[in-house]
Write a protein that holds these residues in place. Structure first.
Motif, PDB file in Angstrom:
ATOM      1  N   SER A 138     -27.623  49.478 159.259  1.00 21.61           N
ATOM      2  CA  SER A 138     -26.261  49.006 159.494  1.00 21.61           C
ATOM      3  C   SER A 138     -25.534  48.796 158.171  1.00 21.61           C
ATOM      4  CB  SER A 138     -26.270  47.695 160.285  1.00 21.61           C
ATOM      5  OG  SER A 138     -26.919  47.854 161.532  1.00 21.61           O
ATOM      6  N   ARG A 170     -15.259  45.493 174.208  1.00 25.74           N
ATOM      7  CA  ARG A 170     -16.181  46.576 173.868  1.00 25.74           C
ATOM      8  C   ARG A 170     -15.965  47.742 174.825  1.00 25.74           C
ATOM      9  NH1 ARG A 170     -21.581  47.910 175.305  1.00 25.74           N
ATOM     10  NH2 ARG A 170     -21.597  46.130 176.727  1.00 25.74           N
ATOM     11  N   ALA A 207     -20.315  56.001 162.818  1.00 25.73           N
ATOM     12  CA  ALA A 207     -21.396  55.090 163.217  1.00 25.73           C
ATOM     13  C   ALA A 207     -21.554  55.154 164.719  1.00 25.73           C
ATOM     14  CB  ALA A 207     -21.104  53.656 162.774  1.00 25.73           C
ATOM     15  N   ASN A 208     -22.780  55.000 165.184  1.00 26.74           N
ATOM     16  CA  ASN A 208     -22.989  54.990 166.629  1.00 26.74           C
ATOM     17  C   ASN A 208     -22.286  53.805 167.279  1.00 26.74           C
ATOM     18  OD1 ASN A 208     -24.648  57.278 166.522  1.00 26.74           O
ATOM     19  ND2 ASN A 208     -26.466  56.050 166.117  1.00 26.74           N
ATOM     20  N   ARG A 209     -22.285  52.690 166.596  1.00 23.73           N
ATOM     21  CA  ARG A 209     -21.646  51.479 167.118  1.00 23.73           C
ATOM     22  C   ARG A 209     -20.800  50.867 166.015  1.00 23.73           C
ATOM     23  NH1 ARG A 209     -23.731  45.856 167.393  1.00 23.73           N
ATOM     24  NH2 ARG A 209     -22.495  44.700 168.934  1.00 23.73           N
ATOM     25  N   ILE A 210     -19.553  50.565 166.351  1.00 22.50           N
ATOM     26  CA  ILE A 210     -18.631  49.996 165.381  1.00 22.50           C
ATOM     27  C   ILE A 210     -18.081  48.690 165.950  1.00 22.50           C
ATOM     28  CG2 ILE A 210     -16.448  50.318 164.166  1.00 22.50           C
ATOM     29  CD1 ILE A 210     -17.013  53.280 164.081  1.00 22.50           C
ATOM     30  N   ASN A 243     -25.814  53.757 161.168  1.00 22.72           N
ATOM     31  CA  ASN A 243     -26.101  53.612 162.594  1.00 22.72           C
ATOM     32  C   ASN A 243     -25.130  52.618 163.231  1.00 22.72           C
ATOM     33  OD1 ASN A 243     -27.637  53.889 165.050  1.00 22.72           O
ATOM     34  ND2 ASN A 243     -28.504  51.886 164.616  1.00 22.72           N
ATOM     35  N   GLU A 244     -24.848  51.529 162.495  1.00 25.80           N
ATOM     36  CA  GLU A 244     -23.893  50.535 162.940  1.00 25.80           C
ATOM     37  C   GLU A 244     -22.977  50.159 161.786  1.00 25.80           C
ATOM     38  OE1 GLU A 244     -25.739  47.674 166.371  1.00 25.80           O
ATOM     39  OE2 GLU A 244     -26.365  47.275 164.321  1.00 25.80           O
ATOM     40  N   SER A 290     -30.383  48.685 155.810  1.00 27.75           N
ATOM     41  CA  SER A 290     -29.068  48.106 156.083  1.00 27.75           C
ATOM     42  C   SER A 290     -28.523  47.488 154.804  1.00 27.75           C
ATOM     43  CB  SER A 290     -29.157  47.042 157.177  1.00 27.75           C
ATOM     44  OG  SER A 290     -29.590  47.611 158.402  1.00 27.75           O
ATOM     45  N   ILE A 301     -20.582  46.940 161.111  1.00 31.72           N
ATOM     46  CA  ILE A 301     -20.200  45.637 161.641  1.00 31.72           C
ATOM     47  C   ILE A 301     -19.309  44.970 160.608  1.00 31.72           C
ATOM     48  CG2 ILE A 301     -21.028  43.410 162.457  1.00 31.72           C
ATOM     49  CD1 ILE A 301     -23.596  44.800 163.317  1.00 31.72           C
ATOM     50  N   GLY A 354     -17.638  57.619 166.628  1.00 29.43           N
ATOM     51  CA  GLY A 354     -18.770  56.814 167.073  1.00 29.43           C
ATOM     52  C   GLY A 354     -18.819  56.753 168.581  1.00 29.43           C
TER      53      GLY A 354
END
Length: 902
Positions: free
Chosen positions: A409, A641, A468-471, A444-445, A380, A447, A625
């Motif tokens: 991340s 979310r 990214a899988n999660r933003i 992957n993330e 990360s 943030i 994502g």
């Protein structure tokens, strides 16, 4: 006998020869003086020269010279056979050399030992007393110098050395070594200079056409290594092992290859030429190549403490990782990684290309040439950040792509929002300039904190790409491309055809709901979507307008993509939409679209035309994502979310549903209702065969509005009469809901044969809901209503007891046959009263059939069968079809029907 000439050679006087004039009384032991004698030729000579040096000179052969300090502190010189090389200290009264085996250091007036190695491959071993300087003059061969340096009482070796040999080895004997005023040169091929067994080392001028080693794994330099200001180090290969700092920081240094630096302290190395750092470790590391075209090529760089140690790399041109083409580059390990590449030459597309394992990154690529910034982070990473302050870092290129990939991340924060400005352009954390610019982040993330801005001067498609899988995005987040051509700020809450995609926490944006939350959505306001009434355009087409509010204030370059649900110009795009504005988009539906389109789930011609649409940010902005979370504006609910079906976060469309068979857009839905007021001729089938002209019969005239419920064919005969050919046809009236109002549109002429087969049912199925009349038109202005219906869902419904008369029955009159062949029924029909006579009667006699005959059609009114019974039946069975049995005397008549149910 010849007289021998008298020797006239002058002898040196004691007052003129410095050697003879010297007072030797202070010597602690008797001076041994040798007279010159025959002996084996020595490979070196030594003397106390007139200029004050102890001077040792080799010859053309391979010399081996050892200079020792004996237990009495006197200097002795030995050859390869360990034989003493005598030292000439002067001449006697006869002019003969005075030779001694040793001298005291204080006998050397200049305080310098000078050795000229001469020709051949020579070696010199020196055990040098304190305060005695050493000069070695390289000869023609491959020479070596091995010097043990004795310190003074303070433990300091600070003599001046001027050494020149292919191999030089200095042993400081555990002392502090100051070489700031010294010169170490190894200018032969494969040269080597070593400094061992020292504490702190200060270097001066060093030239090595080969290796320069400071310490080793066995003999570690016990302190720091530094360089005197104004000195110059020019070595091919540098290796350092020490317990302390390393600072070779002079900008003129030329160190092309750092083989290894193993240090316990901070390391600073500067070079004016391209520098390759194969391996380095320390508390903090800093490597700089200062030349305009100099690169910095790094291998295994690691700090001793990855949580606190920083690495700073600066290059006049590019910075990139060593790569043998077979294995992935070794990652740089540090807490903070600070990079600056000036990218001075157009020699490579990449300005920075590294593999890393760091916590924070601050990186810049300058220059007008194309220069990308490529970081492959195995864990990360936090971008635009370092320990220098809360808002000290950035990630920037002047003319290249910022391409950062992280296995974990990616974090981006703005430690000080005060310098952002109202336009959010004052302090951009990630900024890519130039025509070659762009931003690509893969992790992957992702943030991102509040007030973070990403900007790319390039506005080509996908100039900014984030995967990214999660933003997670903070408030006042912005992506800016093309200096404002594309601006994206909001990505959630995301609208859908049902209002919003499911959110966490749940949101209800339906204004009629008691749990309604007035929140500004991303992309478009689902409550603002409207369509107007289709209006007729051209001859048989219709035009409609889709209207909605798009984006949020401050955004720009949004794109509205519409699937209009018709084959004609099915897809359209409206680009460059300003956020927070209302957009009206028009579309023309052709006749074929209205009659035949079954796109987007439309089942029939009377169903509304189904519109699908999506809204995307500017094509230069692509974010993908599985999950998006963003802080909504202040005063609302905080963060929202959402899971994103299809993963296209920068658009409301789901790319996974895209196919040749189903290329539609799913997020936005709207409908154009086929209006009751717009019934173009194109809505109805057109007869394929144009009939031959005929003499139309005179129709039956019915004065009241009636509904034909049952029709019977009977024979009747009417007298022939002379008639005039007049145009006859059926027409459709669209009645106003207001009984006193005018028709909604002009009457529409129906195709020929409308009563044949199932065409009337087909007509009803295609018409919008409403009230209609079918009239029979003869000539100019002679119109008679034959059918009146109320349509609901394509089915005719009788809505009231407005029909108060009786059933009408049609009987065919065979006027073509001879009167003698008339049937009894037809003869009875001829004996009925005429239309004029009938109209004079006040009422009809109950129980009788009353017929009206004109031309070839007869309508029989059965006064015993009231219409109310038919009305009650149709109300009970609203889906039942009206049954009519109509037959004309000729196959070409507009009223042709073969006793079929319509």
């Amino acid at each position: 006998m010849p007289v021998r000439p008298k020797h006239t050679e002058s002898r040196p006087k004691a007052d003129t020869d410095p050697v003879l004039a010297r007072d030797f009384s202070a010597i602690r032991r008797p001076l041994r003086v040798r007279c010159l004698e025959r002996r084996i030729v020595l490979n070196a000579t030594a003397e106390l020269a007139a200029f004050g040096d102890l001077f040792i000179s080799g010859d053309a052969a391979d010399d081996s010279i050892r200079v020792d300090t004996n237990t009495d502190g006197r200097i002795e010189i030995f050859d390869a056979n360990n034989a003493v090389i005598p030292i000439r200290v002067g001449t006697d009264g006869l002019g003969n050399p005075i030779l001694v085996d040793s001298v005291a250091p204080d006998q050397i007036a200049s305080g310098r030992l000078t050795v000229n190695l001469g020709g051949g491959d020579d070696s010199l071993d020196v055990d040098l007393p304190a305060d005695l300087d050493l000069t070695v003059i390289d000869g023609d061969g491959n020479d070596s110098v091995n010097a043990t340096l004795r310190s003074d009482a303070a433990g300091l070796v600070d003599q001046t050395f001027d050494l020149n040999a292919e191999t030089i080895r200095l042993d400081a004997d555990g002392s502090e070594l100051k070489l700031g005023d010294s010169v170490l040169r190894s200018e032969g091929t494969n040269g080597r200079i070593e400094i061992l067994n020292a504490l702190d080392v200060e270097l001066g001028r060093v030239n090595v056409v080969g290796e320069f080693n400071l310490g080793s794994s066995v003999e570690v330099i016990g302190g720091s290594i530094s360089q005197k200001t104004g000195t110059h180090i020019d070595v091919l290969l540098l290796s350092i092992t020490n317990d302390g700092d390393v600072s070779l920081d002079q900008l003129t240094n030329e160190i092309p290859d750092v083989v290894t630096i193993d240090s316990t302290g901070d390391v600073v190395v500067r070079s004016a030429v391209t520098m390759e750092v194969r391996s380095a470790s320390g508390e903090d590391l800093s490597f700089t190549s200062t030349g305009d075209g100099s690169d910095l090529i790094v291998g295994d760089l690691r700090v001793n403490s990855p949580t606190t140690g920083d690495i700073v790399l600066t290059a006049g041109d590019d910075i990139f990782a060593m790569n043998d083409g077979t294995n992935a580059p070794t990652p740089i390990i540090a807490d903070d990684l600070i990079l600056l590449a000036y990218n001075a030459t157009a020699d490579d597309q990449s300005g920075i290309n590294l593999r890393t394992d760091v916590n924070d990154l601050d990186a810049t690529v300058e220059g007008t040439h194309a220069g990308d910034l490529i970081i492959d982070e195995i864990g990360s990473i936090r971008l635009a950040s370092h320990d220098g302050g809360p808002d000290m870092g950035n990630v920037r290129t002047a003319n290249g792509v910022i391409n950062i990939t992280a296995g974990g991340s990616i974090f981006i924060d703005d430690g000080d929002v005060s310098d952002d400005g109202d336009s959010l352009a004052g302090d951009r954390e990630i900024e890519s300039g130039g025509v070659n610019g762009g931003i690509k982040l893969v992790s992957n993330e992702l943030i991102v904190g509040d007030s973070v801005q990403l900007a790319s001067q390039n506005s080509q498609d996908r100039a900014v790409s984030i995967t990214a899988n999660r933003i997670v995005l903070g408030d006042e987040f912005e992506i800016n491309t093309g200096d404002g051509e594309g601006i994206a700020r909001r990505f959630t809450p995301r609208p859908s055809s049902d209002g919003l995609l499911p959110t966490d926490p749940p949101l209800d944006v339906n204004p009629s709901s008691p749990d309604f939350i007035d929140i500004e959505t991303a992309f478009y306001d689902s409550n603002s979507v409207t369509t107007d009434t289709l209006t007729q355009i051209n001859e048989n087409d219709a035009i409609g307008t889709l209207s909605l509010e798009i984006g949020v204030e401050g955004e720009n370059g949004l794109v509205l993509a519409v699937d209009w649900g018709g084959l004609s110009d099915r897809f359209s795009e409206t680009p460059s939409i300003l956020g927070g504005s209302r957009v009206d988009v028009q579309h023309v539906y052709t006749q074929d679209d209205i009659l035949n389109s079954t796109l987007n789930g439309r089942d029939s011609a009377t169903d509304p035309l189904a519109v699908r649409f999506s809204v995307s940010h500017h094509p230069s902005i692509l974010i993908t994502g599985g999950e998006i979370e963003q802080t909504v504006p202040e005063g609302t609910i905080g963060r929202v979310r959402e899971m994103v079906p299809g993963g296209l976060i920068s658009s409301t469309d789901n790319p996974e549903t895209l196919s040749t068979a189903n290329p539609g857009l799913e997020s936005g839905r709207a409908f154009f209702v086929i209006p009751r007021i717009d019934v173009p001729v194109a809505f109805f089938p057109v007869r394929d065969v144009i009939p031959e002209p005929i003499d139309p019969p005179t129709p039956v005239v019915v004065s009241s509005v009636t509904l034909v419920s049952d029709v019977r064919l009977d024979s009747a005969e009417a007298s022939a009469s002379s008639i005039t050919i007049r145009e006859e046809y059926f027409q459709l009236r669209t009645l106003s809901p207001d009984p006193e109002g005018e028709d909604l549109i002009e009457p529409v002429r129906l195709p020929e044969g409308i009563l044949a087969g199932d065409r009337l049912n087909d007509l009803f199925a295609r018409l919008p809901d409403g009230s209609y009349e079918i009239q029979y038109v003869i000539g100019d202005g002679d119109q008679r209503t034959i059918l009146r219906v109320e349509l609901r869902g394509g089915e005719p419904i009788i809505v009231g007891d407005e029909l108060d008369s009786e059933d009408l029955r049609l009987r065919k009159l065979d006027t073509d046959s001879d009167e003698t062949n008339q049937t009894e029924g037809e003869q009875d029909l001829q004996r009925q009263p005429t239309e004029d006579q009938t109209s004079q009667n006040d009422s009809l006699n109950p129980g009788k059939d009353v017929a009206f005959a004109t031309g070839s059609i007869a309508l029989i009114l059965n006064t015993q069968r009231p219409f109310s019974r038919a009305n009650r039946f149709l109300r009970k069975h609203p889906s039942s079809t009206l049954k009519h049995t109509i037959q004309d005397r000729t196959a070409t008549s507009p009223l042709v029907a073969d006793s079929k149910t319509i």
